[in-house]
Write an enzyme that holds these catalytic residues in place. Structure first.
Site, PDB file in Angstrom:
ATOM      1  N   ASP A 146       0.100  -7.700   1.538  1.00 10.11           N
ATOM      2  CA  ASP A 146       0.475  -6.282   1.589  1.00 10.11           C
ATOM      3  C   ASP A 146       1.995  -6.115   1.531  1.00 10.11           C
ATOM      4  OD1 ASP A 146       0.118  -3.561   1.644  1.00 10.11           O
ATOM      5  OD2 ASP A 146      -0.131  -3.419   3.815  1.00 10.11           O
ATOM      6  N   HIS A 190       0.815  -1.219   0.000  1.00  8.76           N
ATOM      7  CA  HIS A 190       0.000   0.000   0.000  1.00  8.76           C
ATOM      8  C   HIS A 190       0.851   1.272   0.000  1.00  8.76           C
ATOM      9  CE1 HIS A 190       0.395  -0.160   4.529  1.00  8.76           C
ATOM     10  NE2 HIS A 190       0.485   1.140   4.347  1.00  8.76           N
ATOM     11  N   SER A 246       4.831   2.380   7.895  1.00 10.87           N
ATOM     12  CA  SER A 246       4.397   1.244   7.076  1.00 10.87           C
ATOM     13  C   SER A 246       5.530   0.735   6.201  1.00 10.87           C
ATOM     14  CB  SER A 246       3.221   1.644   6.191  1.00 10.87           C
ATOM     15  OG  SER A 246       2.071   1.871   6.965  1.00 10.87           O
TER      16      SER A 246
END
Length: 505
Positions: free
Chosen positions: A265, A232, A345
């Site tokens: 992810d 992402h 992230s």
């Protein structure tokens, strides 16, 4: 007085030699014995005492040699049961994958590129001869007993920290964290994703323009310049810039996309135009199979654009489930209270030794700010996905090769997952699996098989089925329990070889 002087010199000489060559880890060989003889010649004129000094030294040297040889003999004795190559291989193959991970990790043998268990076995056997004494003894004991070594031995840290020029002494725990950060920080990447906006309030009237889409974190996977991050982070980017290194060694490179695993992810990038003399420092890769709640967890990343920030916490829970950007469930997720904020992230979650145990991916927060609940994709999952991407450019997915009804648990009142379409000449058709069809004469819909179990494990919905198949390998045979016929009254068992159905879009 002369005798007293000789005795003092004798004692000092013995003490110095014992400290310098025995406690200091030295070896008294023939050259050093000759040097000691020269020292005795210059000692006060008490030749007998000088000779006794040298004699004592040689005796101590022989004792030390016996001690060293005794340790080697102990290691050899531990290896006795698996001394021949065939026995060693058989013992290594009997270890579980988790046990092989722990052994390789404890011996500091790099296995990040190993995809199958047999590769782990080969890596362990190849490293046996060159391991230090302690690590060799650990491996030989494990091979001899075909059992996991004690957790305490595997989790013992060899590093006690570093001084870093600090004037105030650090506590051992602090020194360990400082040393771990110093080793790992150059391997952490600062990722800037640039994309083409497709409309919205930030796009000026008249068209789209290239604009920064956001920042995230990542880390160097290997010395070839592969960088792992969250999917992402780069999902909508048309160009990605990656900064690695620290201080004068910091560099920013353009990066290309190697492949992604949307279901986990994860994304793998490759740095471009890296100078040959620029040394990339990949992270040490650990294992998540033996994590315990309460272990130290350290997150390094770029929260809010503040590059290479460290936060320290613990493993709060293991075995969590979160939903990925593709809508699929990621199983076995690590929960931590180490602070994870926007920009973290894709960054690494490390254990107390600085080994990778997870990839930080999301937080649970009603406000959007960190509330003490962060999640990381476990490194064992990361390793499988990354290795497949590097080898094949994509992630292979084992599947039945059929279409099923995608509904929530208990949809349509069925006890499992309804098979909708079975392709002609497919493995599923040859195995006898039936799909849902419409009667050409009456127009009625005839339900296909309803899958209720995979290898004896109950299937209540599509998500259960996908999660069970995810743990299987392409080419592996599974046994399906299905219900079919009028009112689904008949129960059948169907054996089916799994196919590569590709990534889930």
């Amino acid at each position: 007085a002369n005798t007293f002087h000789c005795a003092v010199s004798d004692a000092l000489l013995v003490a110095w030699i014992f400290y310098r060559y025995l406690w200091g880890g030295g070896v008294i060989d023939d050259r050093r014995c000759a040097a000691l003889g020269t020292c005795c010649a210059y000692a006060p004129p008490a030749g007998m005492l000088a000779a006794r000094t040298l004699g004592r030294v040689l005796a101590l040297s022989r004792g030390a040699g016996q001690l060293v040889h005794g340790r080697a003999a102990a290691a050899a004795a531990a290896a006795g049961a698996t001394s021949d190559a065939v026995g060693a291989r058989r013992a290594a193959e009997s270890l579980s994958t988790a046990e092989l991970f722990r052994l390789l990790d404890a011996c500091k043998v790099d296995y990040r590129d190993a995809l199958e268990k047999k590769e782990l076995v080969e890596r362990l056997l190849a490293a046996r001869a060159g391991l230090p004494t302690a690590a060799a003894a650990l491996v030989e004991r494990a091979l001899a007993s075909a059992a996991a070594p004690s957790p305490a031995a595997l989790r013992r840290s060899s590093s006690q920290g570093a001084r870093h020029g600090l004037s105030v002494p650090l506590q051992p725990e602090e020194a360990g964290v400082v040393a771990t950060f110093a080793r790992a920080a150059p391997s952490v990447a600062f990722i800037t994703a640039v994309g083409v906006a497709q409309g919205g309030a930030l796009v000026p009237r008249g068209g789209a323009e290239a604009s920064p889409r956001g920042t995230g974190s990542g880390f160097l996977w290997d010395a070839q310049g592969h960088v792992v991050t969250n999917y992402h982070v780069i999902q909508h980017a048309t160009r990605v810039a990656v900064s690695v290194g620290e201080g004068k060694d910091a560099k920013t490179f353009e990066a290309g996309l190697v492949g992604v695993d949307r279901d986990k992810d994860l994304a793998v990038l490759k740095l471009r135009d890296v100078p040959q003399d620029y040394a990339l420092q990949p992270l040490d890769v650990g294992t998540s199979s033996s994590l315990l709640v309460g272990q130290t967890a350290m997150a390094i990343g770029n929260p809010f654009g503040l590059d290479r920030s460290l936060s320290v916490g613990v493993v709060s829970a293991v075995g969590r489930e979160v939903r990925s950007v593709s809508g699929r469930t990621i199983a076995g997720v690590i929960q931590t209270d180490a602070a994870i904020n926007p920009g973290n992230s894709g960054g690494p979650l490390l254990d107390s030794r600085g080994a990778l145990i997870g990839v930080n991916t999301m937080i649970l927060s009603p406000s959007g700010a960190f509330a003490g609940v962060g999640f990381a994709v476990p490194v064992d999952t990361v390793r499988r996905s990354v290795n497949q991407i590097l080898r094949h450019g994509r992630v292979a997915r084992a599947g039945l090769g059929v279409s099923v009804f995608h509904g929530s648990e208990g949809a349509m009142g069925l006890p499992g997952v309804l098979v909708m379409v079975v392709p002609p000449q497919s493995e599923a058709q040859r195995a006898g699996l039936r799909g849902t069809v419409q009667d050409a004469r009456t127009g009625q819909t005839i339900l296909g098989d309803v899958i209720t179990e995979v290898d004896g494990t109950a299937v209540r919905g599509t998500e259960d089925l996908l999660n069970l198949l995810e743990s299987k390998a392409v080419g592996q045979t599974v046994e399906l329990t299905v219900q079919r016929g009028t009112m689904l009254a008949a129960t059948r068992r169907v054996r089916l070889r799994l196919q590569d159905v590709g990534p889930t879009d």
